[in-house]
Design an enzyme around this catalytic site. Structure first.
Site, PDB file in Angstrom:
ATOM      1  N   LYS A 191       0.829  -1.300  -0.070  1.00  0.00           N
ATOM      2  CA  LYS A 191       0.143  -0.074  -0.125  1.00  0.00           C
ATOM      3  C   LYS A 191       1.094   1.216  -0.042  1.00  0.00           C
ATOM      4  O   LYS A 191       1.965   1.335   0.735  1.00  0.00           O
ATOM      5  CB  LYS A 191      -0.913   0.101   1.250  1.00  0.00           C
ATOM      6  CG  LYS A 191      -1.990   1.061   1.094  1.00  0.00           C
ATOM      7  CD  LYS A 191      -3.274   0.456   2.111  1.00  0.00           C
ATOM      8  CE  LYS A 191      -2.478   0.340   3.629  1.00  0.00           C
ATOM      9  NZ  LYS A 191      -3.656  -0.148   4.524  1.00  0.00           N
ATOM     10  N   SER A 241      -8.498  -2.564   8.208  1.00  0.00           N
ATOM     11  CA  SER A 241      -8.071  -2.467   6.776  1.00  0.00           C
ATOM     12  C   SER A 241      -7.189  -3.526   5.865  1.00  0.00           C
ATOM     13  O   SER A 241      -7.177  -3.314   4.949  1.00  0.00           O
ATOM     14  CB  SER A 241      -7.000  -1.099   6.878  1.00  0.00           C
ATOM     15  OG  SER A 241      -7.794   0.161   7.343  1.00  0.00           O
ATOM     16  N   SER A 297      -8.356  -0.112   4.218  1.00  0.00           N
ATOM     17  CA  SER A 297      -7.620   0.936   3.164  1.00  0.00           C
ATOM     18  C   SER A 297      -6.847  -0.192   2.304  1.00  0.00           C
ATOM     19  O   SER A 297      -6.099   0.546   1.332  1.00  0.00           O
ATOM     20  CB  SER A 297      -6.813   1.721   3.942  1.00  0.00           C
ATOM     21  OG  SER A 297      -5.937   1.346   4.821  1.00  0.00           O
TER      22      SER A 297
END
Length: 522
Positions: free
Chosen positions: A126, A225, A201
Site C-alpha cells: 500500500k 484495513s 484501506s
C-alpha cells in the site's frame, strides 16, 4: 430499549439496507467487467504460495526474473479493469531479480538463504508504506509530488529478507474509508464484481491478490484495513497482535508510538504464507507471537458470536449467517464432544462496537484535520463541505464527512468506553486463554456496491471492535454466495496467540476450499 422495539428497528434497518442495494444495483450491477483469465501456460507460478516460490528459486527450479516478469505482465493485464496500482517500478524490479539470479547461479551458502527467506520473491505494498524514491502521497493532492526519502521499517525488513518491490498500490485518501478511492489515483474495483467495493484501506492489495497479480501483499490495519478487503475479495488476511510489528514509515509514524491499535499484516491466497511473512516484519518480536507453536486442533476451545446488537450497523445477511452455521456444524462434527463443541459468546460491549472504536481512535497519533493540510494547518469540516458543494474541495467526500464527525458530533464518554473495553477484554480473554478462539462475523454483508457505504458508514465495526481489543485476528474465506460474492468469518484469539488463529484458518481452508480467486484459469 425493550426487545420489541429493538426487533422493530432491526427489521426496518434490514428493509432500508435491501432498498439501498436495490437502488445502487440499478447503476452498478451492469457495470461489471470480467477479469482476464490466468494463462497457466505462462503464469502458473502466480497460483502458488510465496513460501513455495521462494523454495523453487532457492533450488534453481525457478528464476526470480521469470517470476517478477510474470507478476508485471499479470498486473498489466488486470490493472486497466481494477485500477489497483498507484505507481509501478517494473524495470527496477526486473533488474533486481536478475541480480538475485546471478547470485544464486554463482552459488550461495545455505546460511545466506536462511537469512533471506524471501530471496527473489516480488511483493507489492500500500502506498502509505514509505518506499525510498517512490511517491508517498497518502492519496492527498497536496502531496502529489512527495517522494519517500527512505524505506519504512517493514519495507526494509522485507527487502533484507530478499523481497523485491514491484509496485505501490492505491488506497483511500488518508486511509479513512471503506472504499479505496482518492483524488490522485481514482477508484479501485473489486475483481469479483467491478461495480462493488474492495473495502479499505488495503483494497488494492486484496484486488491484486484475488486477480493473481501479486505474490505478497503488505497491508496495515487500525480498523479492519487488512481484514475488510480480504473478506470482500475472498482472500485470507491476518492482523497480528498490535505492538509486534514496527510501524515506522507508515503514514507519519516514527515507530515509537505506544499502545496503538495499528498492526501491519498481509493478505494472501495461501494461509501458509501468513505466519512466515509475519515473522519477517515482526523481527526480534516474532517469538512473542508463538508462530512455531505446535497446536492440536482438537484441543482448541471454540466460541462464536452470530450477530451484534449494535443498532448502528446493518443486520447480518442470511448468506453470512448460513456460512457461520456451516462452520459451527463442521467444527462440532470434528470435536465429537459436547464438552468441546463451539459455545455461544456475547458481551454487552458488542452493542456499542463503533462508539468504542471511535473513542480509542482518539488515542492514535494521527489528527485528521492536520493530515488534510499535509501538516500545514488544520482543516475545518464545515469549510470543506461548503467547498465540496461548489466543486472547490481537494478532498473526497468521505474525508469531509469524517472531518465533520470528528469536529462537530458529540464525543464518546471516555470513562465509559475505557471501562467497558476493560470488561470485554477481561471476560473474553479469560475464556479464550491460550487455547481458545472466537468466531465472529466479518461484516453485515458481502462486498457492497460503490458509494453505498455512505448510507451505512459504521458497517466496518465488526472488524474495528477487534482492533480495540489489541489482539490477533485472521479473516478466512468460506466460498461464495448465490451472486458469486465471497463469504467469510473472522477468527479471533487472545493477544500473542496468533498461531491459534492461523491453525483454525488452515483447518477451515481445507474444509471450505480456501481463497476465492476472481479469475478463471485457462
Amino acid at each position: 430499549m425493550n426487545k420489541t422495539w429493538r426487533a422493530v428497528i432491526l427489521y426496518v434497518r434490514l428493509i432500508f439496507d435491501l432498498a439501498v442495494d436495490g437502488i445502487f444495483s440499478l447503476f452498478w450491477h451492469r457495470r461489471n467487467k470480467t477479469i482476464p483469465p490466468l494463462d497457466l501456460k505462462k503464469h502458473a507460478v502466480l497460483t502458488e504460495s510465496a513460501t513455495a516460490l521462494a523454495k523453487k528459486i532457492r533450488q534453481k527450479e525457478l528464476k526470480s526474473e521469470d517470476l517478477v516478469r510474470a507478476v508485471v505482465e499479470r498486473i498489466k493485464e488486470v490493472n486497466p479493469i481494477i485500477n489497483a496500482i498507484a505507481v509501478g517500478r517494473y524495470d527496477a524490479a526486473i533488474a533486481e531479480a536478475k541480480e538475485v539470479d546471478a547470485l544464486i547461479a554463482n552459488g550461495l551458502p545455505d546460511a545466506e538463504f536462511d537469512k533471506k527467506p524471501l530471496l527473489g520473491v516480488p511483493f507489492t505494498t500500500k502506498e502509505s508504506q514509505a518506499v525510498e524514491g517512490m511517491p508517498f502521497t497518502l492519496g492527498l493532492l497536496s502531496r502529489r509530488h512527495v517522494l519517500a526519502t527512505e524505506d519504512s521499517e517493514a519495507i526494509k525488513r522485507l527487502k533484507d529478507a530478499g523481497g523485491i518491490v514491484v509496485a505501490c498500490t492505491n488506497l483511500p485518501e488518508l486511509l479513512v474509508w471503506q472504499e479505496t478511492r482518492n483524488p490522485l489515483y481514482g477508484q479501485t474495483n473489486n475483481p469479483h464484481h467491478t461495480g462493488r467495493t474492495t473495502g479499505g484501506s488495503s483494497g488494492a492489495e486484496a484486488a491484486l491478490t484475488a486477480s493473481c497479480a501479486t505474490v505478497v501483499s503488505l497491508c496495515s490495519d487500525v480498523g479492519g484495513s487488512t481484514r475488510m478487503p480480504a473478506f470482500y475479495c475472498g482472500m485470507f488476511g491476518h492482523h497480528p497482535t498490535p505492538g509486534t510489528t514496527d510501524c515506522r514509515g507508515v503514514l507519519f509514524r516514527n515507530g515509537e508510538e505506544k499502545d496503538s491499535m495499528l498492526a501491519l499484516g498481509f493478505i494472501s491466497k495461501h494461509v501458509e504464507d501468513l505466519g512466515p511473512l509475519t515473522k519477517i516484519i515482526a523481527g526480534d518480536k516474532a517469538p512473542l507471537l508463538k508462530l512455531d507453536r505446535e497446536i492440536n486442533f482438537k484441543d482448541i476451545k471454540f466460541y462464536y458470536m452470530e450477530k451484534s446488537k449494535d443498532l448502528s450497523v446493518s443486520t447480518i445477511r442470511a448468506d453470512l449467517r448460513g456460512a457461520m452455521k456451516r462452520v459451527i456444524t463442521r467444527i462440532s462434527q470434528q470435536t465429537m464432544s459436547t464438552e468441546t463443541a463451539p459455545q455461544p459468546y456475547y458481551h454487552k460491549a458488542f452493542n456499542h462496537m463503533y462508539s468504542i472504536w471511535k473513542h480509542w481512535m482518539t488515542k492514535e497519533p494521527e489528527d485528521l484535520a492536520t493530515l488534510c493540510t499535509n501538516n500545514k494547518g488544520s482543516a475545518n469540516g464545515i469549510v470543506e463541505l461548503l467547498k465540496k458543494m461548489v466543486g472547490l474541495s481537494r478532498h473526497c467526500l468521505f474525508t469531509v464527512v469524517r472531518l465533520l464527525e470528528h469536529q462537530y458530533l458529540p464525543k464518546v464518554d471516555a470513562e465509559w468506553a475505557e471501562k467497558i473495553t476493560k470488561e470485554l477484554k477481561e471476560d473474553l480473554f479469560s475464556k479464550l486463554g491460550d487455547n481458545g478462539v472466537l468466531l465472529m462475523p466479518s461484516g453485515p454483508q458481502p462486498a457492497p456496491y460503490h458509494y453505498s457505504c455512505f448510507l451505512r458508514p459504521y458497517n466496518f465495526s465488526y472488524w474495528a471492535i477487534v482492533n480495540t481489543l489489541k489482539c490477533p485476528a485472521t479473516q478466512v474465506p468460506l466460498g461464495v454466495n448465490a451472486q458469486g460474492l465471497p463469504l467469510g468469518i473472522q477468527v479471533v484469539a487472545a493477544p500473542y496467540n496468533d498461531a491459534l488463529c492461523l491453525k483454525v484458518a488452515e483447518y477451515l481452508s481445507k474444509e471450505f476450499g480456501g481463497a476465492v480467486v476472481a479469475c478463471k484459469y485457462k
